[in-house]
Scaffold this motif. Structure first.
Motif, PDB file in Angstrom:
ATOM      1  N   GLN A 267     -25.234   4.717  22.484  1.00  0.00           N
ATOM      2  CA  GLN A 267     -24.974   4.676  21.039  1.00  0.00           C
ATOM      3  C   GLN A 267     -26.270   4.646  20.240  1.00  0.00           C
ATOM      4  N   HIS A 268     -27.336   4.142  20.865  1.00  0.00           N
ATOM      5  CA  HIS A 268     -28.645   4.084  20.204  1.00  0.00           C
ATOM      6  C   HIS A 268     -29.510   5.292  20.560  1.00  0.00           C
ATOM      7  N   GLY A 269     -28.887   6.349  21.058  1.00  0.00           N
ATOM      8  CA  GLY A 269     -29.594   7.606  21.251  1.00  0.00           C
ATOM      9  C   GLY A 269     -30.182   7.844  22.623  1.00  0.00           C
ATOM     10  N   CYS A 270     -29.988   6.918  23.572  1.00  0.00           N
ATOM     11  CA  CYS A 270     -30.556   7.088  24.911  1.00  0.00           C
ATOM     12  C   CYS A 270     -29.660   7.954  25.791  1.00  0.00           C
ATOM     13  N   LYS A 271     -30.281   8.693  26.687  1.00  0.00           N
ATOM     14  CA  LYS A 271     -29.548   9.311  27.787  1.00  0.00           C
ATOM     15  C   LYS A 271     -29.574   8.319  28.940  1.00  0.00           C
ATOM     16  N   VAL A 272     -28.410   8.111  29.611  1.00  0.00           N
ATOM     17  CA  VAL A 272     -28.322   7.133  30.697  1.00  0.00           C
ATOM     18  C   VAL A 272     -27.830   7.809  31.971  1.00  0.00           C
ATOM     19  N   THR A 273     -28.552   7.591  33.048  1.00  0.00           N
ATOM     20  CA  THR A 273     -28.094   7.997  34.376  1.00  0.00           C
ATOM     21  C   THR A 273     -27.703   6.726  35.123  1.00  0.00           C
ATOM     22  N   PHE A 274     -26.422   6.628  35.458  1.00  0.00           N
ATOM     23  CA  PHE A 274     -25.858   5.397  36.046  1.00  0.00           C
ATOM     24  C   PHE A 274     -25.664   5.633  37.540  1.00  0.00           C
ATOM     25  N   VAL A 275     -26.305   4.789  38.367  1.00  0.00           N
ATOM     26  CA  VAL A 275     -26.334   5.019  39.812  1.00  0.00           C
ATOM     27  C   VAL A 275     -25.436   4.031  40.547  1.00  0.00           C
ATOM     28  N   ASN A 276     -24.275   4.493  40.983  1.00  0.00           N
ATOM     29  CA  ASN A 276     -23.417   3.705  41.862  1.00  0.00           C
ATOM     30  C   ASN A 276     -23.735   4.028  43.316  1.00  0.00           C
TER      31      ASN A 276
END
Length: 451
Positions: A27-36
């Motif tokens: 929501q604050h403009g970041c791209k997130v890569t979430f690692v499960n």
């Protein structure tokens, strides 16, 4: 664009708050890569009907091996943790290097946020020269205590393998509430060998945690002022709760939304919500006593019984109540349930994520901890905050139907607990509005990310 990689410990109570944080970063403009882990990635993608990202979301799901074989038990959290620490650093480094080489480096990672239970990963982060931050999905009190293990040894409270030398209450510092050696998290799991292995794993995590100065925590000053004063490095940014804007991408099971329609048909403040998290498994006798206790309480109840808990086939004793007065589901949209006006109380295993969701919605607790830090969380709820009651175990370690009815009646009849719960909700929710302490702390972190 700021690009953050997020690495949770592979348990639902860790993935959930880190996914809420990921949505907030997006929501604050970041791209997130979430690692499960690969095992949990498959579960999450299945719960999302095969998607690894949602339309409009800047959060993408990827996976990494956990080092265990296909048939090995992922509910053996200590075995899982040790396997990951042995095998995952190399795989994690490869993932980071691969991301950083995409599109000629235009998608390079700005920062890696690791779960405190995966703090060894900060060694990989440091090696690669990338910004690193720690995220704490447990109570600040547990982390403050684990950051002072050497002091506990020097004070004669535990030995060098973490076993209590003397039983009873102790204080990490005069600023903190008393704790109990019976509730040391590593002493509440498995046999002595497992406990010793877990203790030394925690020692390693505590050391690695200091490879970063950013310790983000899903808590608030109002809830844990004493622990935060003892360990000022911890930066509270909670409560982290599900955003109405984003559907969560961190559930291991598909949420049964039919329970919300069922709740709509119940009177205000009448429903007992029963959920024991993602790991707890009950003895069939105890399940039956719980079912009969809920029947004796004579209140509508919503009960979550996971598909993997081997309990579905044991619920014949309450199937007759399914309908107007009872709803049994496999997995719930928990924050939506707890925020529903029909819910009167929460029978909970007291995992920290559930604690924060219950407190944030002003719902009183009936505490039924299963293991690890949950026993300490129960003490917080019942003895420090006074927002709930605990159950007493009877013959053969079973909580009887009569005890369940007694505590339900006692809790629902105590207006003081309800008033305290509502007041605490106001305090913690004010911390995330603009100008609130948690909001300001999160903004500080965002400023650092963007430097």
């Amino acid at each position: 664009m700021v690009h953050v990689l997020v690495l949770p410990f592979p348990a639902q109570g860790h993935v959930n708050p880190l996914m809420h944080l990921s949505h907030k970063l997006a929501q604050h403009g970041c791209k997130v890569t979430f690692v499960n882990t690969e095992f949990n990635h498959k579960r999450v993608v299945s719960a999302m009907n095969g998607k690894v990202s949602l339309e409009g979301s800047k959060v993408e799901l990827i996976s990494i091996p956990d080092g265990l074989g296909p048939e090995e038990d992922r509910n053996d959290l200590v075995g899982l943790a040790l396997s990951m620490m042995r095998t995952m650093p190399f795989a994690l480094e490869k993932v980071i290097r691969d991301i950083n080489s995409l599109d000629g480096g235009r998608k390079r990672l700005t920062c890696i946020i690791v779960d405190t239970s995966m703090a060894w990963a900060l060694e990989v982060v440091q090696k690669l020269g990338i910004k690193g931050a720690l995220f704490i999905p447990l109570s600040a009190a547990i982390i403050a205590m684990e950051d002072n293990l050497q002091k506990l040894i020097e004070d004669g409270i535990i030995d060098s393998d973490g076993f209590p030398i003397r039983k009873g209450k102790f204080q990490v510092s005069p600023e903190m509430h008393t704790m109990d050696t019976a509730y040391l998290p590593w002493c509440c799991i498995g046999d002595p060998i497992t406990q010793k292995n877990l203790y030394h794993y925690i020692v390693k995590l505590a050391q690695c945690s200091h490879l970063t100065n950013w310790w983000l925590s899903n808590t608030t000053y109002e809830l844990e002022h004493g622990a935060l004063s003892v360990c000022p490095k911890i930066l509270p940014i909670g409560p982290l709760i599900e955003s109405a804007k984003y559907r969560s991408m961190g559930q291991f099971w598909e949420e049964d939304l039919s329970c919300l329609n069922w709740l709509n048909q119940q009177p205000p403040c009448s429903v007992i919500y029963v959920a024991f998290g993602s790991i707890a498994i009950f003895d069939p006798w105890q399940l039956k006593e719980l079912a009969l206790g809920l029947e004796l309480a004579n209140k509508p109840f919503l009960w979550v019984v996971r598909e993997d808990s081997n309990s579905i086939n044991k619920l014949a004793c309450i199937e007759e109540f399914q309908g107007t007065r009872a709803k049994i589901i496999k997995w719930a949209p928990q924050n939506s349930v707890l925020s529903h006006p029909a819910v009167a109380c929460f029978i909970s295993h007291c995992g920290w994520n559930s604690v924060m969701e219950g407190v944030s919605n002003g719902v009183p607790f009936l505490c039924w901890p299963y293991f690890a830090d949950q026993l300490h969380n129960k003490a917080y709820i019942c003895d420090v905050w006074k927002l709930g009651l605990g159950f007493e175990f009877g013959e053969k370690g079973i909580i009887s139907r009569w005890e369940i009815k007694k505590k339900v009646d006692q809790l629902l009849g105590d207006q003081n607990i309800r008033v305290r719960s509502k007041k605490m909700k106001e305090k913690v929710m004010n911390s995330i509005v603009e100008g609130g302490k948690s909001s300001e702390n999160f903004n500080k972190f965002m400023d650092w990310l963007k430097e």
